[in-house]
Enzyme design. Structure first.
Site, short mmCIF file in Angstrom:
data_model
loop_
_atom_site.label_atom_id
_atom_site.label_comp_id
_atom_site.label_asym_id
_atom_site.label_seq_id
_atom_site.Cartn_x
_atom_site.Cartn_y
_atom_site.Cartn_z
N ILE A 45 -3.67 4.26 1.90
CA ILE A 45 -4.02 4.45 3.31
C ILE A 45 -5.02 5.59 3.48
O ILE A 45 -5.71 5.66 4.50
CB ILE A 45 -2.76 4.65 4.18
CG1 ILE A 45 -3.09 4.49 5.66
CG2 ILE A 45 -2.09 5.98 3.88
CD1 ILE A 45 -1.88 4.43 6.58
N TYR A 51 0.83 -1.20 0.00
CA TYR A 51 0.00 0.00 0.00
C TYR A 51 0.86 1.25 0.00
O TYR A 51 2.06 1.19 0.26
CB TYR A 51 -0.98 0.01 1.18
CG TYR A 51 -0.37 0.34 2.52
CD1 TYR A 51 -0.36 1.65 3.00
CD2 TYR A 51 0.18 -0.65 3.34
CE1 TYR A 51 0.18 1.96 4.24
CE2 TYR A 51 0.71 -0.35 4.57
CZ TYR A 51 0.71 0.96 5.02
OH TYR A 51 1.25 1.27 6.25
N CYS A 52 0.23 2.38 -0.31
CA CYS A 52 0.89 3.69 -0.29
C CYS A 52 -0.15 4.70 0.20
O CYS A 52 -1.00 4.36 1.01
CB CYS A 52 1.45 4.05 -1.66
SG CYS A 52 0.18 4.22 -2.94
N HIS A 53 -0.11 5.92 -0.30
CA HIS A 53 -1.08 6.91 0.12
C HIS A 53 -2.39 6.78 -0.66
O HIS A 53 -3.47 6.72 -0.08
CB HIS A 53 -0.54 8.33 -0.03
CG HIS A 53 -1.53 9.38 0.35
ND1 HIS A 53 -1.86 9.64 1.65
CD2 HIS A 53 -2.30 10.18 -0.41
CE1 HIS A 53 -2.80 10.58 1.68
NE2 HIS A 53 -3.08 10.93 0.44
N GLY A 93 -2.65 4.65 -3.76
CA GLY A 93 -2.72 3.44 -4.55
C GLY A 93 -1.86 3.49 -5.80
O GLY A 93 -1.63 2.46 -6.44
#
Length: 106
Positions: A97, A69-71, A73
Site C-alpha cells: 500500500i 497486499y500489505c505495506h 509487499g
C-alpha cells in the site's frame, strides 16, 4: 518475460484495478489490525498474516480470486505462498500500500 522480471515488484495500483474488475474477488490486507485501521484500500478485508491459518480467517472459498497486499509487499508475498499451500488456487500478490495512489479509507 524478460530475464530480470523476477526482480520487478507487483504494481498495487494495477492489482487494485484488476480486483475491481474481477467478480467475486476478495482483497486481503495482511497487515496488523493497527496498520489496517490507519488506512486501507476501500473494499479490503483485514486478515493478518500471523492469523491466516486460523479457521475462518480467509473470507473466501479455495477457488475465489484473492488479491493480497500489505505495506511493502513482503508480507503479502509470504501470505500468497501460505495460501497456496493451504489449497487456495487463485491468489495474487499485488504488493504494498506504500505505493498505492488511489483512495484510502480510515
Amino acid at each position: 518475460m524478460g530475464f530480470f522480471d523476477f526482480l520487478k515488484s507487483p504494481d498495487i495500483n494495477q492489482g487494485a484495478e484488476e480486483f475491481g474488475m474481477t467478480p467475486g474477488a476478495v482483497l486481503l490486507d495482511v497487515r496488523t489490525p493497527q496498520e489496517y485501521r490507519e488506512g486501507r484500500i476501500p473494499g479490503s478485508v483485514n486478515a493478518p498474516l500471523h492469523s491466516l491459518t486460523a479457521d475462518g480467517a480467509v473470507p473466501a472459498g479455495k477457488d475465489a480470486a484473492l488479491f493480497v497486499y500489505c505495506h511493502s509487499g513482503a508480507r503479502s508475498r509470504q501470505a500468497v505462498g501460505l495460501l497456496a499451500r493451504m489449497g487456495y488456487k487463485n491468489v495474487k500478490n499485488i504488493g504494498g500500500i506504500a505505493a498505492y495512489r488511489g483512495k484510502v479509507e480510515r
